[in-house]
Motif scaffolding. Structure first.
Motif, PDB file in Angstrom:
ATOM      1  N   VAL A 171       0.798  -1.232   0.000  1.00 37.98           N
ATOM      2  CA  VAL A 171       0.000   0.000   0.000  1.00 37.98           C
ATOM      3  C   VAL A 171       0.831   1.284   0.000  1.00 37.98           C
ATOM      4  CG1 VAL A 171      -1.966  -1.106   1.152  1.00 37.98           C
ATOM      5  CG2 VAL A 171      -0.174  -0.028   2.532  1.00 37.98           C
ATOM      6  N   GLY A 172       2.147   1.189   0.221  1.00 39.49           N
ATOM      7  CA  GLY A 172       2.964   2.394   0.339  1.00 39.49           C
ATOM      8  C   GLY A 172       3.047   2.867   1.779  1.00 39.49           C
ATOM      9  N   CYS A 173       3.699   4.006   1.973  1.00 44.20           N
ATOM     10  CA  CYS A 173       3.930   4.552   3.315  1.00 44.20           C
ATOM     11  C   CYS A 173       2.949   5.680   3.615  1.00 44.20           C
ATOM     12  CB  CYS A 173       5.364   5.066   3.422  1.00 44.20           C
ATOM     13  SG  CYS A 173       5.744   5.848   4.998  1.00 44.20           S
ATOM     14  N   PRO A 174       2.129   5.581   4.664  1.00 45.94           N
ATOM     15  CA  PRO A 174       1.114   6.601   4.956  1.00 45.94           C
ATOM     16  C   PRO A 174       1.671   7.952   5.384  1.00 45.94           C
ATOM     17  CG  PRO A 174       1.135   4.919   6.664  1.00 45.94           C
ATOM     18  CD  PRO A 174       2.024   4.423   5.572  1.00 45.94           C
ATOM     19  N   SER A 175       2.946   8.009   5.790  1.00 47.94           N
ATOM     20  CA  SER A 175       3.519   9.312   6.153  1.00 47.94           C
ATOM     21  C   SER A 175       3.592  10.241   4.947  1.00 47.94           C
ATOM     22  CB  SER A 175       4.912   9.138   6.758  1.00 47.94           C
ATOM     23  OG  SER A 175       5.819   8.621   5.805  1.00 47.94           O
ATOM     24  N   ILE A 176       3.708   9.655   3.755  1.00 45.71           N
ATOM     25  CA  ILE A 176       3.744  10.459   2.531  1.00 45.71           C
ATOM     26  C   ILE A 176       2.389  11.142   2.315  1.00 45.71           C
ATOM     27  CG2 ILE A 176       4.035  10.373   0.014  1.00 45.71           C
ATOM     28  CD1 ILE A 176       5.971   8.009   0.522  1.00 45.71           C
ATOM     29  N   ASP A 177       1.309  10.436   2.634  1.00 52.19           N
ATOM     30  CA  ASP A 177      -0.028  11.030   2.544  1.00 52.19           C
ATOM     31  C   ASP A 177      -0.111  12.288   3.407  1.00 52.19           C
ATOM     32  OD1 ASP A 177      -0.394   8.633   1.296  1.00 52.19           O
ATOM     33  OD2 ASP A 177      -2.157   8.041   2.421  1.00 52.19           O
ATOM     34  N   ALA A 178       0.376  12.162   4.638  1.00 48.69           N
ATOM     35  CA  ALA A 178       0.279  13.278   5.585  1.00 48.69           C
ATOM     36  C   ALA A 178       1.038  14.494   5.072  1.00 48.69           C
ATOM     37  CB  ALA A 178       0.812  12.844   6.943  1.00 48.69           C
ATOM     38  N   LEU A 179       2.234  14.271   4.519  1.00 47.14           N
ATOM     39  CA  LEU A 179       3.031  15.393   4.013  1.00 47.14           C
ATOM     40  C   LEU A 179       2.383  16.036   2.797  1.00 47.14           C
ATOM     41  CD1 LEU A 179       6.692  14.084   4.361  1.00 47.14           C
ATOM     42  CD2 LEU A 179       5.575  15.845   5.714  1.00 47.14           C
ATOM     43  N   ILE A 180       1.912  15.221   1.884  1.00 50.51           N
ATOM     44  CA  ILE A 180       1.288  15.745   0.663  1.00 50.51           C
ATOM     45  C   ILE A 180       0.041  16.561   0.999  1.00 50.51           C
ATOM     46  CG2 ILE A 180       0.022  15.095  -1.434  1.00 50.51           C
ATOM     47  CD1 ILE A 180       1.958  12.718  -1.703  1.00 50.51           C
ATOM     48  N   ASN A 181      -0.732  16.100   1.969  1.00 49.63           N
ATOM     49  CA  ASN A 181      -2.011  16.739   2.293  1.00 49.63           C
ATOM     50  C   ASN A 181      -1.894  17.901   3.271  1.00 49.63           C
ATOM     51  OD1 ASN A 181      -3.328  14.901   0.630  1.00 49.63           O
ATOM     52  ND2 ASN A 181      -3.679  13.456   2.293  1.00 49.63           N
TER      53      ASN A 181
END
Length: 380
Positions: free
Chosen positions: A176-186
């Motif tokens: 699924v990938g790394c969820p920390s990237i979601d937080a940074l992008i958003n």
């Protein structure tokens, strides 16, 4: 209704859970129970439980994990005492809440406790970012958590293959990938005015971002290692911005060195502040997993020092160096070179491009919990 129980002990795991919690809120068939502990409750670390509440999340339970002795000074027994408190308190909370799914993550002590308790109490456990290799005690915690977990949300193919080699069932592993990237992008960027006012840092000036955490198994060498970083940085005419380390055993040695220096530093950061620092720096230096997981998203060179991230799957932006001054200097020079930076223009982050939180929550929503085999066996 699936009731999902989670625990967070520091900003590092909360930043990964944040977008997942938002996604859970978007589904009427899902409900979360959030437990907050660790340095989230400590004034000296910014009492970041207030940020969680500010973000709009309900904190169902909180409990003190660290004693005063551990917070005030390095105390190797303090980590074990904290772990014991997690086992005791989380067991009570689970007995009250009776969740039918536990979502744990990474390699952090409170999450390790939750994973182990869930398995012992016959509750299906989903683990985020298992199968990754790193140095320090973190690797042992991570792999142990994988063996106690029933569902695996991994960040890349390398981690997936490793879990299969560890005897995990292939059908239980989701990439699924790394969820920390979601937080940074958003997260929105901070303005230059904000950063100058709060941190005395002008984003238009070139600077090196440094995050050096203690390696608990190298306590006697920690002072020497941070001294070598300072010596190496003297040869570069850039501003330096330190982020103080986490609270692992040995951290006080690093904190004291940074505080008596004339370098800029922050003891704790909101996610938007950190995103702005990472996005605008010239390079990230030290041994933080952020250089491995997230720096590639912003095409930033990461000079990775020492053994803390040893063996971890890395993107082309990462330059591995030893702890000696000359090795660190060579790494920094390479990171600034035109040839190296040309290679980063089209780099793809091996930990994903975002969207992992949606994937994780969608998988949990569709899981048939009664079909999950609680009693695990090795696949070979």
């Amino acid at each position: 209704m699936k009731k999902i129980l989670l625990v967070t002990e520091r900003r590092a795991d909360y930043s990964r859970f944040k977008e997942i919690l938002k996604e859970i809120n978007n589904h009427a068939s899902l409900k979360y129970v959030l437990v907050v502990t660790g340095i989230h409750l400590e004034n000296s670390y910014g009492k970041t439980i207030n940020e969680i509440i500010k973000d709009g999340f309900k904190v169902s339970y909180k409990f003190k994990m660290f004693d005063k002795r551990y917070i005030k000074k390095d105390d190797i027994g303090g980590m074990s005492r904290a772990l014991a408190r997690c086992f005791k308190n989380l067991t009570k909370i689970i007995e009250i809440e009776k969740p039918n799914f536990i979502l744990s993550g990474f390699d952090i002590a409170a999450n390790f406790s939750l994973t182990t308790i869930g398995a012992h109490m016959n509750i299906p456990v989903g683990h985020i970012q298992g199968g990754e290799v790193s140095g320090n005690i973190d690797e042992s915690l991570r792999h142990a958590m994988s063996k106690f977990s029933h569902i695996h949300f991994v960040s890349n193919t390398d981690a997936q293959k490793r879990l299969i080699k560890m005897g995990e069932q292939k059908k239980s592993i989701y990439k699924v990938g790394c969820p920390s990237i979601d937080a940074l992008i958003n997260t929105k960027d901070r303005s230059n005015y904000y950063m100058k006012t709060k941190y005395n840092l002008n984003l238009k000036e070139k600077y090196i971002l440094v995050i050096q955490h203690p390696v608990t198994s190298e306590k006697k060498l920690i002072k020497k290692h941070i001294d070598n970083i300072f010596k190496a940085l003297k040869n570069f005419k850039y501003k330096i911005f330190f982020i103080l380390p986490n609270n692992d055993y040995g951290a006080k040695t690093i904190v004291n060195k940074i505080k008596v220096s004339k370098m800029l530093y922050a003891s704790h950061l909101e996610l938007a502040d950190y995103k702005t620092l990472l996005k605008n720096c010239e390079i990230i230096l030290g041994n933080s997993s952020s250089g491995i997981h997230e720096a590639a998203t912003f095409k930033k060179p990461a000079v990775n020092i020492g053994s803390r991230q040893q063996g971890r799957f890395k993107g082309k932006n990462v330059i591995d160096v030893g702890n000696y001054r000359n090795e660190i200097e060579k790494g920094i020079k390479k990171a600034f070179s035109k040839d190296f930076n040309k290679k980063l223009k089209n780099i793809i982050n091996p930990y994903g491009a975002g969207g992992s939180s949606k994937k994780i929550v969608k998988i949990i929503k569709n899981l048939k919990l009664h079909e999950i085999k609680i009693q695990k066996q090795n696949s070979y």
